[in-house]
Design a protein around this motif. Structure first.
Motif, PDB file in Angstrom:
ATOM      1  N   LEU A 110      58.446  35.089   5.519  1.00 38.27           N
ATOM      2  CA  LEU A 110      57.783  33.925   6.118  1.00 38.27           C
ATOM      3  C   LEU A 110      56.481  34.334   6.804  1.00 38.27           C
ATOM      4  N   LEU A 113      53.853  34.915   4.180  1.00 39.96           N
ATOM      5  CA  LEU A 113      53.377  33.618   3.681  1.00 39.96           C
ATOM      6  C   LEU A 113      52.407  32.990   4.676  1.00 39.96           C
ATOM      7  N   GLN A 116      48.947  34.153   4.753  1.00 38.88           N
ATOM      8  CA  GLN A 116      48.088  33.725   3.645  1.00 38.88           C
ATOM      9  C   GLN A 116      47.651  32.276   3.793  1.00 38.88           C
ATOM     10  N   ALA A 117      48.122  31.618   4.862  1.00 36.19           N
ATOM     11  CA  ALA A 117      47.973  30.163   4.917  1.00 36.19           C
ATOM     12  C   ALA A 117      46.680  29.719   5.587  1.00 36.19           C
ATOM     13  N   SER A 120      45.997  26.468   8.348  1.00 40.50           N
ATOM     14  CA  SER A 120      47.210  25.660   8.522  1.00 40.50           C
ATOM     15  C   SER A 120      48.374  26.485   9.065  1.00 40.50           C
ATOM     16  N   PHE A 124      52.504  25.435  10.594  1.00 40.42           N
ATOM     17  CA  PHE A 124      53.780  25.880  10.016  1.00 40.42           C
ATOM     18  C   PHE A 124      54.528  26.818  10.959  1.00 40.42           C
ATOM     19  N   ALA A 127      56.394  24.690  13.162  1.00 39.48           N
ATOM     20  CA  ALA A 127      57.540  24.080  12.472  1.00 39.48           C
ATOM     21  C   ALA A 127      58.699  25.069  12.357  1.00 39.48           C
ATOM     22  N   PHE A 128      58.372  26.343  12.090  1.00 43.34           N
ATOM     23  CA  PHE A 128      59.435  27.343  11.943  1.00 43.34           C
ATOM     24  C   PHE A 128      60.056  27.702  13.292  1.00 43.34           C
TER      25      PHE A 128
ATOM     26  N   VAL B  39      50.852  28.794  -1.851  1.00 47.62           N
ATOM     27  CA  VAL B  39      51.349  29.223  -0.534  1.00 47.62           C
ATOM     28  C   VAL B  39      51.634  28.003   0.341  1.00 47.62           C
ATOM     29  N   VAL B  40      50.676  27.088   0.392  1.00 54.48           N
ATOM     30  CA  VAL B  40      50.845  25.937   1.282  1.00 54.48           C
ATOM     31  C   VAL B  40      51.986  25.041   0.803  1.00 54.48           C
ATOM     32  N   THR B  42      54.652  25.990  -0.787  1.00 59.93           N
ATOM     33  CA  THR B  42      55.887  26.674  -0.400  1.00 59.93           C
ATOM     34  C   THR B  42      56.168  26.466   1.079  1.00 59.93           C
ATOM     35  N   LEU B  43      55.125  26.581   1.881  1.00 62.19           N
ATOM     36  CA  LEU B  43      55.305  26.417   3.323  1.00 62.19           C
ATOM     37  C   LEU B  43      55.751  24.999   3.670  1.00 62.19           C
ATOM     38  N   VAL B  44      55.220  24.015   2.955  1.00 58.36           N
ATOM     39  CA  VAL B  44      55.642  22.632   3.212  1.00 58.36           C
ATOM     40  C   VAL B  44      57.131  22.485   2.890  1.00 58.36           C
ATOM     41  N   LEU B  46      59.381  24.802   2.912  1.00 58.10           N
ATOM     42  CA  LEU B  46      60.155  25.523   3.923  1.00 58.10           C
ATOM     43  C   LEU B  46      60.200  24.742   5.235  1.00 58.10           C
ATOM     44  N   THR B  47      59.085  24.076   5.560  1.00 58.85           N
ATOM     45  CA  THR B  47      59.071  23.261   6.778  1.00 58.85           C
ATOM     46  C   THR B  47      60.156  22.197   6.720  1.00 58.85           C
TER      47      THR B  47
END
Lengths: 320, 305
Positions: A110, A113, A116-117, A120, A124, A127-128, B39-40, B42-44, B46-47
């Motif tokens: 995570l 990831l 790399q975001a 944004s 996230f 959120a995690f 990536v984004v 995937t992150l969405v 996972l959120t």
């Protein structure tokens, strides 16, 4: 002290020592100690004395109501033959072996990831982290509901993919994997730690690796992982210690008054057994002996991790 | 909640230069843009995985008993009845007040005492300081289980078992983790303001209270927030120390409700679910109040540990 400083006979004493004993240095020391004094009192009353008393209690039979009676090493001998101790240790070890690698790998994935975001990432990351705020008792409730073998959301989702999910909360073989999985829900704080470490990796290193033609995986393996190995080690050690002391989620889901419909044996973790012996059975002496065994086990495991880390962890410049 | 990131995805993914912004690469190859999009996305996804259990819980608290397990996002027959039932079945208001009192006392005392001790370690130079601080760090390694029973016996001897005192009074003596954290921040302060204040005749207390504490406000707030969370969510100590249900904190009360209405009891899951929501919501609020502090605090303490 002052007289010694005044006497010329004490000449060999290094000058620095005389300076330390000067009035201003003493004033500074006293002021410092005054600020620290709450901790000193707390340490003596709530750490040092409990350690000594716990060591003594572990050699006694004590039920709080009557005075402790000295029984020598009887508690430790009993532990060696107590099948519940073996069960609780084995359960705890199994859980730790399942949970810690899973947790660290997911936290790392995570964090990579998120790294790399771009902009944004902040959203996230929040959120995690939010699930981490959920009280562990409520996590225990969610475990029972979401992982319910018949009606649970987890098995419903698995069913969509054609997988017949197990009875996570009642099948002895699946209780520990279920607890390990729900622990991933609270992975957020470790993600934040690893992400912070990732952001400290100097960009030049990546540029250099790119120039050398290294792909993503190679850069991750040869640059990222070594550079964040300190943080990875920290997360691993802290989480191992926490896994060994697993209590609240398992206790609120599988133990307590009237809760007999479940086969608790699979969820009997070491601290739960210790708690029940100490505060439900009032075997305070025996529970103290149990606590010492846990202490020794945790110290040994942490020591092993430290030794291994010497070979694997890279600290840039200074240590720690 | 989940709709927001989903809608924002394309923008975020396409946004030029959002990546390594200031870097020399001005033209982003299409491949990088695709990577970013994956990536984004995937992150969405996972959120959703991370947030959904909380939404599920909230949603279930508005469902009648028969529908708790239907896994629908929106309750088929929304009802407030569960909240009424929980309120009648359990002294929730009392538990909330109890928890608020314990949390405020625990967080307040630990913040003040840890700040004092941390300042003592950070500012004053004296022999044995390093060794003493090493001892502080060493206590962090001690598993709570070792001191659990003797500590209980101390409070028992003082006749305070059954009251909320054991849940917070130990915090008056500082806590190793927070001492470590606050010392890090205090060490980062420049020494000049203190030397100047000293020349002006300020005493140690004034320097601590008027200069050091205000300068390290974020760390002070962070300590308070961390301990507030730890105290609010703790189950072990309330289990050990509280006997009468009128003294329960809310996690202890929730545990009692699980025992009564959960798997071993009357299987009224809607009650347990609703009580779980009531236990959790204050922590979510706390998080949003101190969001910045939580994230920054964990980043710094983690990477420096």
């Amino acid at each position: 002290m002052t007289s010694a400083a005044a006497a010329p006979a004490a000449a060999p004493a290094p000058p620095s020592r005389r300076r330390r004993a000067s009035p201003s240095a003493r004033r500074e020391r006293n002021a410092g100690l005054r600020f620290i004094s709450p901790w000193i009192v707390g340490f003596l009353v709530f750490t040092a004395w409990p350690i000594l008393y716990s060591a003594y209690l572990s050699l006694t039979d004590y039920d709080v109501l009557t005075d402790p009676t000295f029984v020598g090493t009887e508690n430790y001998e009993r532990m060696a033959t107590d099948p519940k101790v073996r069960l609780a240790l084995w359960n705890t070890l199994q859980y730790t072996i399942i949970q810690v690698p899973l947790y660290v790998v997911v936290a790392l994935a995570l964090a990579l990831l998120l790294n790399q975001a771009g902009r944004s990432a902040g959203f996230f990351r929040t959120a995690f982290f939010i699930p981490k705020m959920t009280p562990p008792v409520a996590v225990g409730v969610l475990l029972l509901l979401l992982f319910n073998g018949q009606y649970g959301l987890v098995n419903e989702v698995l069913g969509v993919f054609g997988i017949d999910g197990p009875s996570w909360t009642t099948d002895a073989a699946w209780i520990k994997p279920g607890l390990a999985l729900i622990s991933l829900w609270s992975v957020g704080s470790s993600v934040i730690i690893l992400l912070a470490a990732l952001r400290d990796v100097p960009a030049e290193l990546y540029d250099a690796a790119r120039v050398d033609g290294a792909g993503w995986w190679r850069r991750t393996r040869t640059v990222t992982l070594p550079m964040i190995s300190g943080a990875l080690f920290f997360v691993t050690v802290v989480n191992t210690i926490a896994a060994f002391q697993m209590f609240t989620e398992a206790y609120s889901a599988y133990f307590g008054a009237g809760n007999s419909t479940y086969s608790n044996d699979a969820a009997l973790f070491y601290v739960i057994y210790l708690f029940r012996e100490g505060f439900e059975q009032l075997h305070m002496g025996y529970a103290s002996a149990l606590a010492w065994l846990l202490f020794v086990v945790i110290m040994l495991v942490t020591a092993v991790q430290l030794v291994v880390s010497r070979r694997l962890v890279y600290y840039e410049g200074e240590q720690r | 909640m989940t709709a927001v990131p989903a809608a924002a995805t394309p923008e975020v993914a396409v946004a030029p230069g959002a990546a390594e912004g200031a870097g020399p690469r001005r033209t982003q190859p299409a491949r990088r843009r695709w990577t970013r999009a994956i990536v984004v996305t995937t992150l969405v996804a996972l959120t959703v995985v991370f947030i959904y259990p909380l939404i599920w819980l909230l949603s279930a608290s508005f469902k009648p008993r028969a529908e708790v397990f239907d896994n629908r996002l929106i309750p088929a027959t929304p009802t407030l009845e569960n909240y009424v039932t929980v309120w009648q079945e359990a002294p929730l208001a009392l538990w909330l007040v109890n928890t608020l009192v314990v949390t405020a006392l625990a967080a307040g005392t630990v913040t003040l005492s840890s700040a004092l001790v941390a300042w003592g370690f950070a500012y004053f130079r004296f022999r044995g300081r390093g060794a003493l601080f090493g001892l502080v760090l060493a206590t962090m390694m001690l598993p709570g289980a070792v001191t659990l029973i003797p500590t209980f016996l101390i409070w028992n001897a003082l006749g305070l078992v059954g009251t909320n005192v054991p849940l917070w009074a130990g915090n008056m003596f500082g806590s190793a983790f927070y001492i470590f954290l606050l010392r890090q921040f205090f060490l980062g302060l420049p020494r000049e303001p203190f030397e100047a204040a000293k020349l002006d005749g300020a005493n140690n207390w004034v320097m601590f209270w008027r200069i050091a504490v205000p300068l390290c406000r974020p760390a002070i707030v962070l300590t308070f927030l961390f301990e507030a969370q730890a105290s609010w969510t703790d189950l072990m100590r309330p289990l050990v120390y509280l006997q009468d249900s009128s003294t329960y904190t809310i996690p202890r009360g929730l545990k009692a409700l699980i025992d009564q209405f959960g798997p071993g009891g009357e299987s009224q899951w809607e009650v347990v679910v609703t009580a779980s929501v009531i236990t959790t919501v204050p922590m979510i609020v706390l998080f949003f109040l101190g969001q910045r502090h939580f994230v920054q605090g964990i980043s710094t303490t983690g990477s420096k540990g």
